[in-house]
Write a protein that holds these residues in place. Structure first.
Motif, PDB file in Angstrom:
ATOM      1  N   SER A 212      28.007 -17.945  15.843  1.00 54.82           N
ATOM      2  CA  SER A 212      29.284 -18.667  15.876  1.00 54.82           C
ATOM      3  C   SER A 212      29.775 -18.748  17.326  1.00 54.82           C
ATOM      4  O   SER A 212      29.341 -17.985  18.193  1.00 54.82           O
ATOM      5  CB  SER A 212      30.315 -17.954  15.007  1.00 54.82           C
ATOM      6  OG  SER A 212      30.719 -16.756  15.634  1.00 54.82           O
ATOM      7  N   ALA A 213      30.695 -19.653  17.561  1.00 50.45           N
ATOM      8  CA  ALA A 213      31.211 -19.878  18.921  1.00 50.45           C
ATOM      9  C   ALA A 213      31.922 -18.645  19.473  1.00 50.45           C
ATOM     10  O   ALA A 213      31.988 -18.458  20.689  1.00 50.45           O
ATOM     11  CB  ALA A 213      32.141 -21.084  18.925  1.00 50.45           C
ATOM     12  N   HIS A 214      32.460 -17.786  18.603  1.00 44.37           N
ATOM     13  CA  HIS A 214      33.201 -16.609  19.091  1.00 44.37           C
ATOM     14  C   HIS A 214      32.301 -15.420  19.432  1.00 44.37           C
ATOM     15  O   HIS A 214      32.771 -14.430  19.980  1.00 44.37           O
ATOM     16  CB  HIS A 214      34.280 -16.194  18.077  1.00 44.37           C
ATOM     17  CG  HIS A 214      33.735 -15.424  16.910  1.00 44.37           C
ATOM     18  ND1 HIS A 214      33.241 -16.049  15.785  1.00 44.37           N
ATOM     19  CD2 HIS A 214      33.596 -14.095  16.695  1.00 44.37           C
ATOM     20  CE1 HIS A 214      32.822 -15.129  14.932  1.00 44.37           C
ATOM     21  NE2 HIS A 214      33.023 -13.931  15.452  1.00 44.37           N
TER      22      HIS A 214
ATOM     23  N   SER B 149      26.285 -15.884  11.476  1.00 45.08           N
ATOM     24  CA  SER B 149      27.630 -16.333  11.851  1.00 45.08           C
ATOM     25  C   SER B 149      28.668 -15.220  11.772  1.00 45.08           C
ATOM     26  O   SER B 149      29.747 -15.343  12.358  1.00 45.08           O
ATOM     27  CB  SER B 149      28.059 -17.516  10.978  1.00 45.08           C
ATOM     28  OG  SER B 149      28.182 -17.094   9.637  1.00 45.08           O
ATOM     29  N   ILE B 150      28.363 -14.108  11.091  1.00 46.39           N
ATOM     30  CA  ILE B 150      29.353 -13.022  11.000  1.00 46.39           C
ATOM     31  C   ILE B 150      29.371 -12.149  12.256  1.00 46.39           C
ATOM     32  O   ILE B 150      30.272 -11.349  12.438  1.00 46.39           O
ATOM     33  CB  ILE B 150      29.141 -12.130   9.761  1.00 46.39           C
ATOM     34  CG1 ILE B 150      27.909 -11.238   9.912  1.00 46.39           C
ATOM     35  CG2 ILE B 150      29.078 -12.941   8.482  1.00 46.39           C
ATOM     36  CD1 ILE B 150      27.895 -10.065   8.941  1.00 46.39           C
ATOM     37  N   LEU B 151      28.384 -12.310  13.125  1.00 44.50           N
ATOM     38  CA  LEU B 151      28.264 -11.425  14.287  1.00 44.50           C
ATOM     39  C   LEU B 151      29.309 -11.723  15.355  1.00 44.50           C
ATOM     40  O   LEU B 151      29.561 -12.879  15.684  1.00 44.50           O
ATOM     41  CB  LEU B 151      26.858 -11.541  14.887  1.00 44.50           C
ATOM     42  CG  LEU B 151      25.709 -11.159  13.936  1.00 44.50           C
ATOM     43  CD1 LEU B 151      24.371 -11.499  14.573  1.00 44.50           C
ATOM     44  CD2 LEU B 151      25.781  -9.682  13.555  1.00 44.50           C
ATOM     45  N   ASP B 152      29.909 -10.653  15.894  1.00 45.92           N
ATOM     46  CA  ASP B 152      30.868 -10.772  17.005  1.00 45.92           C
ATOM     47  C   ASP B 152      30.181 -10.550  18.345  1.00 45.92           C
ATOM     48  O   ASP B 152      30.617 -11.063  19.363  1.00 45.92           O
ATOM     49  CB  ASP B 152      31.959  -9.684  16.911  1.00 45.92           C
ATOM     50  CG  ASP B 152      32.683  -9.672  15.593  1.00 45.92           C
ATOM     51  OD1 ASP B 152      33.112 -10.740  15.155  1.00 45.92           O
ATOM     52  OD2 ASP B 152      32.800  -8.582  15.002  1.00 45.92           O
ATOM     53  N   LEU B 153      29.175  -9.687  18.333  1.00 44.51           N
ATOM     54  CA  LEU B 153      28.512  -9.273  19.567  1.00 44.51           C
ATOM     55  C   LEU B 153      27.021  -9.141  19.285  1.00 44.51           C
ATOM     56  O   LEU B 153      26.629  -8.538  18.289  1.00 44.51           O
ATOM     57  CB  LEU B 153      29.082  -7.930  20.043  1.00 44.51           C
ATOM     58  CG  LEU B 153      28.432  -7.257  21.241  1.00 44.51           C
ATOM     59  CD1 LEU B 153      28.538  -8.116  22.498  1.00 44.51           C
ATOM     60  CD2 LEU B 153      29.057  -5.884  21.491  1.00 44.51           C
ATOM     61  N   VAL B 154      26.210  -9.725  20.184  1.00 43.42           N
ATOM     62  CA  VAL B 154      24.759  -9.612  20.064  1.00 43.42           C
ATOM     63  C   VAL B 154      24.220  -9.087  21.392  1.00 43.42           C
ATOM     64  O   VAL B 154      24.475  -9.666  22.450  1.00 43.42           O
ATOM     65  CB  VAL B 154      24.097 -10.965  19.718  1.00 43.42           C
ATOM     66  CG1 VAL B 154      22.574 -10.829  19.688  1.00 43.42           C
ATOM     67  CG2 VAL B 154      24.621 -11.480  18.380  1.00 43.42           C
ATOM     68  N   ILE B 155      23.509  -7.975  21.320  1.00 40.47           N
ATOM     69  CA  ILE B 155      22.861  -7.410  22.500  1.00 40.47           C
ATOM     70  C   ILE B 155      21.425  -7.912  22.500  1.00 40.47           C
ATOM     71  O   ILE B 155      20.655  -7.632  21.580  1.00 40.47           O
ATOM     72  CB  ILE B 155      22.966  -5.876  22.503  1.00 40.47           C
ATOM     73  CG1 ILE B 155      24.455  -5.494  22.581  1.00 40.47           C
ATOM     74  CG2 ILE B 155      22.167  -5.289  23.657  1.00 40.47           C
ATOM     75  CD1 ILE B 155      24.751  -4.019  22.539  1.00 40.47           C
ATOM     76  N   VAL B 156      21.120  -8.704  23.512  1.00 41.95           N
ATOM     77  CA  VAL B 156      19.866  -9.458  23.585  1.00 41.95           C
ATOM     78  C   VAL B 156      18.878  -8.734  24.508  1.00 41.95           C
ATOM     79  O   VAL B 156      19.200  -8.461  25.659  1.00 41.95           O
ATOM     80  CB  VAL B 156      20.146 -10.885  24.119  1.00 41.95           C
ATOM     81  CG1 VAL B 156      18.869 -11.699  24.196  1.00 41.95           C
ATOM     82  CG2 VAL B 156      21.189 -11.593  23.250  1.00 41.95           C
TER      83      VAL B 156
END
Length: 189
Positions: free
Chosen positions: A149-151, A115-122
């Protein structure tokens, strides 16, 4: 169908020279680094590239130089789960893990809540304009993305040749919000 597409794209990628992979990866990084979702993110998770994937080492170096926190996924094959672990030292923290991918050594495992992540490179093998992807077949990210998280912003990096007309989907497939190739930024949603 997914297996055939995966095999076909992986075969095509295997023919790309290391020099082209490297130069194209720099072009993709240049587009990524101009995006607001990249500039504003403080907690970023991305995979350690291997083989003929878009090289992520440049991104990791840039993020760490900017004082941002970098996290990498650790696969748990038994449960098909991903653990998010903070990467502090690219050279000292890593060893070859599952599937031949670099993962943290046991003493460098620093798990955090997704939930702390702002950006995830998949990561992925093939993508369509809607953000659907064919991964490597484990379903790890389709289980993981709902835990964000939603953001959080999700983005995939790909060579233009990894784009296909339509990825066959199931109810469990979750699209990414953006795809960046050496030629374009695709806003998927």
């Amino acid at each position: 169908m997914k297996k055939e597409i995966r095999a076909n794209i992986l075969q095509q990628k295997s023919l790309i020279s290391d020099e082209v992979v490297n130069n194209t990866s720099i072009s993709i990084f240049n587009i990524l680094s101009q995006q607001n979702f990249y500039k504003k993110a403080n907690n970023i998770m991305l995979y350690i590239s291997f083989g003929k994937e878009v090289v992520t080492k440049y991104i990791i170096e840039d993020l760490q130089k900017s004082g941002k926190r970098v996290f990498i996924p650790v696969t748990v094959p038994k449960t098909k789960a991903l653990i998010v672990s903070e990467l502090k030292d690219f050279e000292k923290d890593l060893q070859v893990g599952h599937f031949g991918v670099m993962e943290p050594k046991e003493e460098a495992l620093r798990p955090v809540d997704p939930s702390i992540l702002d950006l995830v490179i998949v990561p992925g093998v093939a993508f369509d304009q809607s953000g659907y992807r064919i991964g490597y077949g484990g379903g790890y990210y389709d289980r993981f993305i709902p835990r964000l998280s939603a953001h959080a912003t999700t983005v995939s990096l790909a060579f233009d040749m990894q784009l296909i007309d339509k990825v066959p989907t199931s109810q469990y497939d979750i699209p990414v919000q953006y795809i960046i190739t050496e030629k374009q930024l695709i806003q998927c949603l």
